[in-house]
Structure formats: C-alpha cells, structure tokens
Write a protein that holds these residues in place. Structure first.
Motif, PDB file in Angstrom:
ATOM      1  N   ARG A 109       0.796  -1.229   0.000  1.00 23.63           N
ATOM      2  CA  ARG A 109       0.000   0.000   0.000  1.00 23.63           C
ATOM      3  C   ARG A 109       0.829   1.280   0.000  1.00 23.63           C
ATOM      4  NH1 ARG A 109      -4.925  -1.746   4.159  1.00 23.63           N
ATOM      5  NH2 ARG A 109      -5.456  -3.679   3.038  1.00 23.63           N
ATOM      6  N   PHE A 110       2.121   1.176   0.350  1.00 22.34           N
ATOM      7  CA  PHE A 110       2.927   2.396   0.401  1.00 22.34           C
ATOM      8  C   PHE A 110       4.242   2.270  -0.364  1.00 22.34           C
ATOM      9  CE2 PHE A 110      -0.014   3.015   3.854  1.00 22.34           C
ATOM     10  CZ  PHE A 110      -0.345   4.356   3.718  1.00 22.34           C
ATOM     11  N   LEU A 111       5.029   1.220  -0.110  1.00 20.74           N
ATOM     12  CA  LEU A 111       6.307   1.111  -0.815  1.00 20.74           C
ATOM     13  C   LEU A 111       6.093   0.996  -2.320  1.00 20.74           C
ATOM     14  CD1 LEU A 111       8.346  -1.295   1.505  1.00 20.74           C
ATOM     15  CD2 LEU A 111       8.544   1.192   1.310  1.00 20.74           C
ATOM     16  N   ALA A 112       5.056   0.277  -2.729  1.00 26.56           N
ATOM     17  CA  ALA A 112       4.783   0.129  -4.159  1.00 26.56           C
ATOM     18  C   ALA A 112       4.532   1.491  -4.809  1.00 26.56           C
ATOM     19  CB  ALA A 112       3.582  -0.791  -4.373  1.00 26.56           C
ATOM     20  N   GLY A 113       3.861   2.376  -4.096  1.00 19.75           N
ATOM     21  CA  GLY A 113       3.588   3.707  -4.635  1.00 19.75           C
ATOM     22  C   GLY A 113       4.832   4.554  -4.798  1.00 19.75           C
ATOM     23  N   PHE A 114       5.890   4.203  -4.109  1.00 15.50           N
ATOM     24  CA  PHE A 114       7.166   4.909  -4.235  1.00 15.50           C
ATOM     25  C   PHE A 114       8.114   4.214  -5.202  1.00 15.50           C
ATOM     26  CE2 PHE A 114       6.090   6.101   0.325  1.00 15.50           C
ATOM     27  CZ  PHE A 114       5.570   7.339  -0.026  1.00 15.50           C
ATOM     28  N   GLY A 115       7.596   3.227  -5.928  1.00 16.74           N
ATOM     29  CA  GLY A 115       8.406   2.560  -6.945  1.00 16.74           C
ATOM     30  C   GLY A 115       9.244   1.412  -6.438  1.00 16.74           C
ATOM     31  N   VAL A 116       8.913   0.877  -5.274  1.00 11.56           N
ATOM     32  CA  VAL A 116       9.626  -0.276  -4.732  1.00 11.56           C
ATOM     33  C   VAL A 116       8.811  -1.530  -5.018  1.00 11.56           C
ATOM     34  CG1 VAL A 116      10.463  -1.414  -2.634  1.00 11.56           C
ATOM     35  CG2 VAL A 116      10.763   1.062  -2.920  1.00 11.56           C
ATOM     36  N   LYS A 117       9.462  -2.519  -5.608  1.00 12.20           N
ATOM     37  CA  LYS A 117       8.788  -3.773  -5.946  1.00 12.20           C
ATOM     38  C   LYS A 117       9.042  -4.799  -4.845  1.00 12.20           C
ATOM     39  CE  LYS A 117       8.635  -7.467  -9.413  1.00 12.20           C
ATOM     40  NZ  LYS A 117       9.228  -7.985 -10.675  1.00 12.20           N
ATOM     41  N   ALA A 118       8.000  -5.495  -4.422  1.00 11.36           N
ATOM     42  CA  ALA A 118       8.126  -6.540  -3.412  1.00 11.36           C
ATOM     43  C   ALA A 118       7.964  -7.912  -4.049  1.00 11.36           C
ATOM     44  CB  ALA A 118       7.090  -6.352  -2.312  1.00 11.36           C
TER      45      ALA A 118
END
Length: 366
Positions: A109-118
């Motif tokens: 919900r948050f890291l993905a929005g900053f361009g971090v892929k999990a």
C-alpha cells in the motif's frame, strides 16, 4: 541464557555514572524544550530529536543487541524506518509471504507507490531463494504465526552475495534468545511491545545495526518523519527490560512443557514449537537460538472448536499480541493469515505451568 553477561551489564549500565544521591532508576524526563543559551555543548535541543529517557533505554537495548539502537513508538514504526532507510525508487525487496501481515500491507500500500517492488518468499524457502536484483532481504524467523525457522547465517551470506542487505525481524525471540547481527544480518528490527515490555501496557520498537551510515539514516528518518517514542513509554520499557531474562526463562520452560503435552493430546494436531525434537525447525533453531521461545501454534478440528476452546480456558486472554505475563491465545485465521480455520497461536506467560496446563486441558476436554 542464565550465563549471559549482557543482561547483567544492562541492569548495571548506569552504575558507573551514578554520583552520590543519584537515582538508580533512570528519571522520567518528558521535556520537549531545553535551555539553549548557545548550541555548543547542548546534549538535548528539542524533544523530536532526542530525550534523556529514550537514550537510557537505547543504551539498555544496545547492550543486549551488541550494536547501536534507535528507538521507535512501535514495532511497525521500526520496520518502516528500516525499510525507508535502505530502499529507493526502483529497488526490489524480498519479504516473507508467511510473516507478519502488516509488513506486507506496508509494502503493497505504500512502498509500491514509491516505486519499490516486493517479491514474496516463504520462510522455509528463504535459504534457497533467488535474491538476484534485490536491494533488501527481509526475514522473520521464527515466522509469525507459523513458527517456521530459517538459517540466518545462510540467508545473510546469500543476500550479501546478491548485493542485498539483510534485515531480520527478531520480535518473537528478542536479543536474549537469538542474535541476528552476530549471524550476519545488517539490521535487526523488533517490537519491544511484546516480551521486552512484557506487561501489555506499552508500544515500542527499535532498530539495531552496526553500519554507522545506515543507522544514521534510520535516526534521520525518525527525526524528519517525527516517528518518535514518548518519554513515559520509554520509561515503561525500561521497567520491562529489568525483568526480561527472568520472565523469558519461565516462559520458555513452560512453553516446552505445554508443547509436549499438546503434542500428545488426541484433540490437538499440527503442533509447532521449535524446541520439539520432531519439529521441522528444531535443528536450525537449536543451532542459532539460546532457547526456543514462548510461542506455540497448533490446530483444532475447525473454527467452532478453536473458538470454544479459547472461550472456555480461564487462563488464556484472547488478544492479538503476545509476549505478555498473561498467557494468550488467538485464532489467527480471523485476521486473514493463510492458516487453517482451527489454527491457534498460543503465547505462554508466567503462570505456574501446572495451573496453566490444567486450564488448557480442561478447555480441550470439555
């Protein structure tokens, strides 16, 4: 654990600084502003940057971790700081698919929005997973709630070979039972809300690490984001830490007794406790832990049976946390964990073990 000098050092960490008439316990200082006739020589400037009571608790935790520590107002605040301090846009982070679910929510919900892929990997697969292209590997061992264990040293070597940092969530063990930094981890995160606080009355967390540059970023994140603990919360954690070793000794010993008896009970199945010789995690746990912890998981036939057991047991609090003085049980499927409907996470407290087992057995047999 009984011969661990770190705990004695932690208890007496203020001793060399005490003058005649000084308080043995650290004072509770909640001031947000400090006298600043000039900035030179000022140990404290503003409450968002540092407070005396925080620093006392960080010193205690640092002795246990064997590394510098930055304190936070919760375990998730510590996890967030560690991830934001080590990840940038375009990076990939490896997360456990079976670990604490809120860490996954943070990524989605948050890291993905900053361009971090999990990328998600089961705890049992971490030792052989492909870490190519990852900037950070995040490991939780034993996993919560399934209690699977991964070899931290193996994961650290493979993460470093791939150019990634390793962050280990050590909440379930604490630094007294498992030392990830000594096994190669770059950072440790933990929710001191659990066993270190111990009395179910304080939220707290910390990040520990030996890389000065990374720890400086963690501290900067705390200051700039304003994710700071309160002085009273730090003081409560200090009180909990003073008895941590004693409580853990009893909790771990009782958990072994309870796990063995649950394993022999006809209505109980799929018991997981790293200290059981037949547990899939036993060999690795025996090598990297000084004791096996206070968490047990097991299954009853279904949701109705699990809920009835929890309702009947007079010595179980039904709560979503663990590590407190009171034994606690929870049916984890209600939170959406990928577990059976009758799966129960049991946190063993400090009750006399025979009284606790009697209550558990009565609830199972009713």
């Amino acid at each position: 654990m009984t011969n661990d000098r770190r705990f004695a050092d932690m208890l007496h960490h203020r001793g060399q600084r005490l003058g005649q008439g000084d308080p043995v316990a650290p004072p509770l200082v909640s001031a947000t502003t400090y006298h600043l006739a000039g900035l030179e020589g000022a140990a404290f400037k503003y409450g968002r940057m540092a407070m005396p009571t925080w620093e006392e608790v960080e010193e205690q935790l640092a002795i246990l971790e064997g590394a510098p520590v930055v304190g936070f107002p919760s375990g998730m605040a510590a996890i967030s700081a560690a991830l934001f301090a080590t990840l940038s846009a375009g990076d990939t982070v490896i997360l456990p698919e079976d670990g604490y679910y809120t860490t996954r929510l943070l990524a989605d919900r948050f890291l993905a929005g900053f361009g971090v892929k999990a990328r998600y990997v089961a705890t049992t697969a971490m030792e052989g997973a492909d870490f190519t292209g990852a900037a950070v590997v995040f490991l939780e061992t034993p996993s919560n709630p399934g209690l699977d264990v991964a070899d931290i040293a193996v994961v650290a070597r493979r993460a470093h070979a791939a150019g990634a940092r390793l962050i280990v969530d050590n909440t379930t063990m604490t630094a007294l039972l498992q030392r990830p930094l000594d096994l190669g981890a770059d950072l440790v995160v933990a929710a001191d809300t659990k066993a270190p606080g111990g009395h179910s009355d304080v939220l707290y967390g910390h990040v520990a690490g030996r890389d000065a540059g990374v720890m400086a970023r963690v501290a900067e994140w705390r200051k700039l984001a304003g994710v700071v603990p309160g002085a009273f919360e730090a003081w409560l954690l200090h009180r909990g830490l003073e008895t941590l070793e004693v409580r853990l000794s009893r909790m771990c010993a009782s958990a072994m007794v309870v796990a063995e008896r649950l394993s022999a009970h006809p209505r109980v199945r799929a018991v997981r406790y790293p200290g059981l010789a037949g547990d899939p995690s036993y060999k690795v746990a025996q090598a990297q832990m000084s004791d096996f912890g206070f968490l047990i998981s097991f299954e009853l036939e279904g949701e109705a049976e699990a809920e009835a057991f929890l309702d009947r047991c007079r010595y179980l609090t039904q709560t979503t946390s663990f590590g407190g003085t009171h034994s606690a049980g929870e049916r984890r499927a209600r939170w959406g964990d990928a577990v059976a409907p009758g799966f129960i996470r049991l946190s063993v407290g400090v009750e006399p073990v025979e009284a606790l087992w009697s209550a558990l057995a009565e609830a199972l047999d009713a």
